[in-house]
Design a protein around this motif. Structure first.
Motif, PDB file in Angstrom:
ATOM      1  N   UNK A   1      52.518 -19.549  28.288  1.00 24.97           N
ATOM      2  CA  UNK A   1      52.692 -19.301  26.863  1.00 24.97           C
ATOM      3  C   UNK A   1      53.501 -20.387  26.198  1.00 24.97           C
ATOM      4  N   UNK A   2      54.312 -19.983  25.218  1.00 26.01           N
ATOM      5  CA  UNK A   2      55.114 -20.904  24.413  1.00 26.01           C
ATOM      6  C   UNK A   2      56.559 -20.433  24.379  1.00 26.01           C
ATOM      7  N   UNK A   3      57.478 -21.383  24.320  1.00 26.75           N
ATOM      8  CA  UNK A   3      58.872 -21.069  24.036  1.00 26.75           C
ATOM      9  C   UNK A   3      59.182 -21.683  22.681  1.00 26.75           C
ATOM     10  N   UNK A   4      59.781 -20.875  21.830  1.00 26.02           N
ATOM     11  CA  UNK A   4      60.062 -21.303  20.462  1.00 26.02           C
ATOM     12  C   UNK A   4      61.483 -20.936  20.096  1.00 26.02           C
ATOM     13  N   UNK A   5      62.045 -21.717  19.202  1.00 21.76           N
ATOM     14  CA  UNK A   5      63.376 -21.413  18.718  1.00 21.76           C
ATOM     15  C   UNK A   5      63.871 -22.495  17.791  1.00 21.76           C
TER      16      UNK A   5
ATOM     17  N   UNK B   1      58.954 -25.948  19.888  1.00 20.45           N
ATOM     18  CA  UNK B   1      57.763 -25.189  20.245  1.00 20.45           C
ATOM     19  C   UNK B   1      57.131 -25.911  21.426  1.00 20.45           C
ATOM     20  N   UNK B   2      57.387 -25.412  22.632  1.00 18.39           N
ATOM     21  CA  UNK B   2      56.934 -26.069  23.850  1.00 18.39           C
ATOM     22  C   UNK B   2      56.196 -25.080  24.738  1.00 18.39           C
ATOM     23  N   UNK B   3      55.293 -25.602  25.575  1.00 19.00           N
ATOM     24  CA  UNK B   3      54.654 -24.724  26.557  1.00 19.00           C
ATOM     25  C   UNK B   3      55.676 -24.234  27.569  1.00 19.00           C
ATOM     26  N   UNK B   4      55.411 -23.062  28.128  1.00 22.06           N
ATOM     27  CA  UNK B   4      56.249 -22.535  29.207  1.00 22.06           C
ATOM     28  C   UNK B   4      55.350 -21.813  30.200  1.00 22.06           C
TER      29      UNK B   4
ATOM     30  N   UNK C   1      59.314 -22.990  33.826  1.00 21.70           N
ATOM     31  CA  UNK C   1      59.144 -24.442  33.805  1.00 21.70           C
ATOM     32  C   UNK C   1      58.232 -24.829  32.647  1.00 21.70           C
ATOM     33  N   UNK C   2      58.202 -26.113  32.356  1.00 20.50           N
ATOM     34  CA  UNK C   2      57.395 -26.624  31.256  1.00 20.50           C
ATOM     35  C   UNK C   2      55.952 -26.913  31.600  1.00 20.50           C
ATOM     36  N   UNK C   3      55.634 -26.950  32.910  1.00 23.65           N
ATOM     37  CA  UNK C   3      54.246 -27.152  33.334  1.00 23.65           C
ATOM     38  C   UNK C   3      53.898 -26.142  34.416  1.00 23.65           C
ATOM     39  N   UNK C   4      52.610 -25.909  34.577  1.00 21.99           N
ATOM     40  CA  UNK C   4      52.122 -24.987  35.596  1.00 21.99           C
ATOM     41  C   UNK C   4      52.535 -25.475  36.983  1.00 21.99           C
ATOM     42  N   UNK C   5      52.287 -26.768  37.252  1.00 25.92           N
ATOM     43  CA  UNK C   5      52.612 -27.320  38.566  1.00 25.92           C
ATOM     44  C   UNK C   5      54.101 -27.198  38.884  1.00 25.92           C
ATOM     45  N   UNK C   6      54.944 -27.482  37.903  1.00 34.69           N
ATOM     46  CA  UNK C   6      56.394 -27.386  38.121  1.00 34.69           C
ATOM     47  C   UNK C   6      56.813 -25.942  38.405  1.00 34.69           C
ATOM     48  N   UNK C   7      56.206 -24.987  37.717  1.00 33.04           N
ATOM     49  CA  UNK C   7      56.540 -23.577  37.959  1.00 33.04           C
ATOM     50  C   UNK C   7      56.126 -23.154  39.366  1.00 33.04           C
ATOM     51  N   UNK C   8      54.945 -23.561  39.783  1.00 31.29           N
ATOM     52  CA  UNK C   8      54.487 -23.234  41.127  1.00 31.29           C
ATOM     53  C   UNK C   8      55.388 -23.869  42.177  1.00 31.29           C
ATOM     54  N   UNK C   9      55.777 -25.113  41.944  1.00 33.96           N
ATOM     55  CA  UNK C   9      56.660 -25.812  42.879  1.00 33.96           C
ATOM     56  C   UNK C   9      58.027 -25.141  42.942  1.00 33.96           C
ATOM     57  N   UNK C  10      58.588 -24.773  41.792  1.00 29.44           N
ATOM     58  CA  UNK C  10      59.904 -24.113  41.748  1.00 29.44           C
ATOM     59  C   UNK C  10      59.890 -22.812  42.538  1.00 29.44           C
TER      60      UNK C  10
END
Length: 131
Positions: A83-87, A97-100, A117-126
């Motif tokens: 989704x998106x993170x906004x603030x 307004x960034x992807x999350x 994380x800001x990318x799918x790959x980074x979230x999977x890696x984390x």
């Protein structure tokens, strides 16, 4: 993964979209690990430490929220929310307004890991799901 796990996430994610990160923690395991990349940038273990870190982060924003647009069943008790993170920065007044991407790892009906994380790959890696 059952539809039940996806349904457990829908209410708290709906609250996150409103900027309410204080929903009842009954969906989180007491020993949950919470890892947030920028702009939060912290790792916390357990509900108390997560709450303290979130208070610090939210002090910097006037209206921070996370809006999950898609939930993906990754199998093996794991869900990916995209989704998106906004603030708006409290001091700068700058809107972001960034992807999350958020990986939720379950043990039974409790979430034991949350990795933002800001990318799918980074979230999977984390979350330890890729190299």
């Amino acid at each position: 993964m059952s539809e039940e796990k996806l349904e457990l996430l829908r209410p708290p994610l709906a609250e996150w979209a409103k900027g309410n990160f204080w929903v009842a923690p009954d969906w989180l395991s007491p020993d949950v690990t919470f890892r947030a990349a920028m702009p939060a940038n912290f790792v916390a273990h357990g509900l108390e430490e997560i709450a303290l870190r979130m208070l610090e982060v939210l002090e910097e924003w006037s209206d921070y929220r996370i809006e999950a647009e898609e939930l993906e069943d990754l199998g093996e008790d794991t869900v990916l929310a995209a989704g998106r993170q906004r603030g708006t920065g409290r001091l700068s007044g700058i809107e972001v307004d960034y992807p999350i991407f958020i990986v939720f790892q379950f043990r039974g009906d409790k979430v034991v890991g949350v990795y933002l994380e800001g990318t799918r790959d980074a979230a999977l890696k984390a979350a330890g799901l890729s190299e």
